[in-house]
Design an enzyme around this catalytic site. Structure first.
Site, PDB file in Angstrom:
ATOM      1  CE  LYS A  48      27.226  47.073  69.504  1.00  0.00           C
ATOM      2  NZ  LYS A  48      27.101  48.690  69.577  1.00  0.00           N
TER       3      LYS A  48
HETATM    4  N1  PMP Z   1      30.592  46.244  64.623  1.00  0.00           N
HETATM    5  C1  PMP Z   1      29.584  45.572  64.395  1.00  0.00           C
HETATM    6  C2  PMP Z   1      29.433  44.277  63.902  1.00  0.00           C
HETATM    7  C3  PMP Z   1      28.487  45.999  65.189  1.00  0.00           C
HETATM    8  O1  PMP Z   1      27.407  45.325  65.528  1.00  0.00           O
HETATM    9  C4  PMP Z   1      28.610  47.326  65.858  1.00  0.00           C
HETATM   10  C5  PMP Z   1      27.597  48.050  66.651  1.00  0.00           C
HETATM   11  N2  PMP Z   1      26.648  48.564  65.865  1.00  0.00           N
HETATM   12  C6  PMP Z   1      29.778  47.987  65.571  1.00  0.00           C
HETATM   13  C7  PMP Z   1      30.922  47.302  64.791  1.00  0.00           C
HETATM   14  C8  PMP Z   1      30.124  49.382  66.120  1.00  0.00           C
HETATM   15  O2  PMP Z   1      30.270  49.578  67.544  1.00  0.00           O
HETATM   16  P1  PMP Z   1      29.700  50.698  68.221  1.00  0.00           P
HETATM   17  O3  PMP Z   1      28.350  50.843  68.114  1.00  0.00           O
HETATM   18  O4  PMP Z   1      29.954  50.744  69.477  1.00  0.00           O
HETATM   19  O5  PMP Z   1      30.040  52.109  67.456  1.00  0.00           O
END
Ligand code: PMP
Length: 344
Positions: A48
């Site tokens: 992130k």
């Molecule tokens: N794994 C974790 C621990 C996350 O915090 C997130 C984000 N919500 C994701 C996977 C998935 O990533 P994305 O939001 O880019 O689909």
């Protein structure tokens, strides 16, 4: 000769360019070659960081953010941590509305990074005024000079991964990647990375990981939002109870659903066998690979890249707590996985 100090100007310069690491013991019995993109190497310990810096710097370029402005977001924790980190360095206020499902560690961490945190009930509909979406919207309206990042509906989320994660993986694999396996929450990671990879080679197969209790897989298969698919589950950051605009379903070939229990065991297995201390969704992603391997998805020439989104330290009171695992019914206290008492 100039005596140059070899230092970065701030941790922001360390975002991205995370390593690709071969999976050894954990993938020993699988067919093919498996590599993890280890996003815990980002300074905020998750993927992130990439979207936080990209969205904030884009708002600065557009003149929307000024010194002293407030940045507001809904988050399962990781995005919040990254936004808080970028806000500290750039001098912005950070307000976060988080789900009550988020681990206590994550909430405490956000507070230690200077963020103001509102904890909102997890199991209410997205349009309920108590949901973290609605709370964030209201705070945005009430706070002067604020921006709402809105990662589920912000195209810059996907764009961040199109510009960084995709090209990094393509370069690191020398263009030899055959499969990408990635968890889908906002869908930013998988959609942006996949769009870039498919532009280089349309045959790269893109597999999304979804949770039982989430609508994504069914929506991908039928084009319909089915509310009957929705029920509570424990994995944070994976799957959704709405269709995120930041997900490009067209670049995803298929979704695989994984259980809370198997994902938790697999996360612990990665730590134990590869020495990589990873989060719950990394376990989910590898669990999906186990299922795909059993279905005969891969051959000996497959080069499979799996994204490990964050670090295990965020789950000390959950997946890495024997007590929590026992409370969920995920193992009994006599199992080999539980702590062994040492006798002196
Ligand atoms: N794994 C974790 C621990 C996350 O915090 C997130 C984000 N919500 C994701 C996977 C998935 O990533 P994305 O939001 O880019 O689909």
């Amino acid at each position: 000769m100039e005596n140059k100090i070899n230092a970065h100007n701030s941790v922001l310069e360390l975002i991205g360019n995370t390593p690709l690491v071969k999976l050894n013991r954990v993938a020993e019995s699988f067919t093919g070659n498996f590599y993890a993109k280890v996003e815990a190497f980002n300074p905020g310990h998750s993927s992130k960081d990439r979207i936080a810096i990209h969205i904030i710097e884009e708002a600065e370029r557009q003149g929307i953010l000024k010194p002293g402005s407030t940045i507001i977001e809904t988050t399962s924790g990781n995005t919040g941590f990254s936004i808080a980190m970028v806000s500290i360095i750039k001098g912005y206020e950070c307000i976060l509305a988080v789900s009550s499902k988020s681990s206590k560690d994550k909430i405490d961490m956000l507070r230690s990074m200077g963020a103001k945190v509102y904890v909102c009930p997890a199991h209410v509909a997205a349009e309920d005024p108590r949901s973290y979406y609605e709370v964030a919207k209201r705070l945005h309206k009430e706070t002067k000079d604020s921006i709402y990042i809105n990662q589920y509906f912000n195209k810059l989320n996907t764009d961040a991964h199109y510009r960084t994660t995709g090209p990094e993986i393509w370069k690191q694999t020398n263009g030899q990647i055959t499969h990408l396996v990635a968890c889908s929450g906002t869908g930013g990671t998988i959609s942006g990375t996949a769009a870039y990879l498919k532009e280089q080679n349309p045959n790269v197969k893109i597999i999304g990981v979804d949770a039982f209790g989430s609508v994504l897989k069914k929506y991908h298969e039928t084009g319909e939002f089915d509310a009957n698919e929705i029920y509570p589950y424990r994995i944070e950051g994976l799957g959704k109870n709405l269709i995120p605009a930041s997900t490009n379903f067209d670049v995803i070939d298929k979704f695989v659903k994984v259980t809370d229990e198997e994902s938790a065991h697999t996360a612990r297995e990665i730590s134990r066998t590869e020495g990589m201390f990873v989060g719950y969704t990394s376990g989910a992603a590898l669990q999906a690979i186990k299922q795909l391997n059993a279905e005969g998805e891969f051959n000996k020439n497959s080069n499979v890249v799996v994204i490990f989104p964050d670090h295990g330290s965020r789950y000390m009171s959950k997946v890495y707590s024997d007590q929590w695992m026992t409370d969920q019914g995920f193992f009994d206290t006599n199992s080999v996985e539980s702590v062994q008492e040492v006798q002196f």
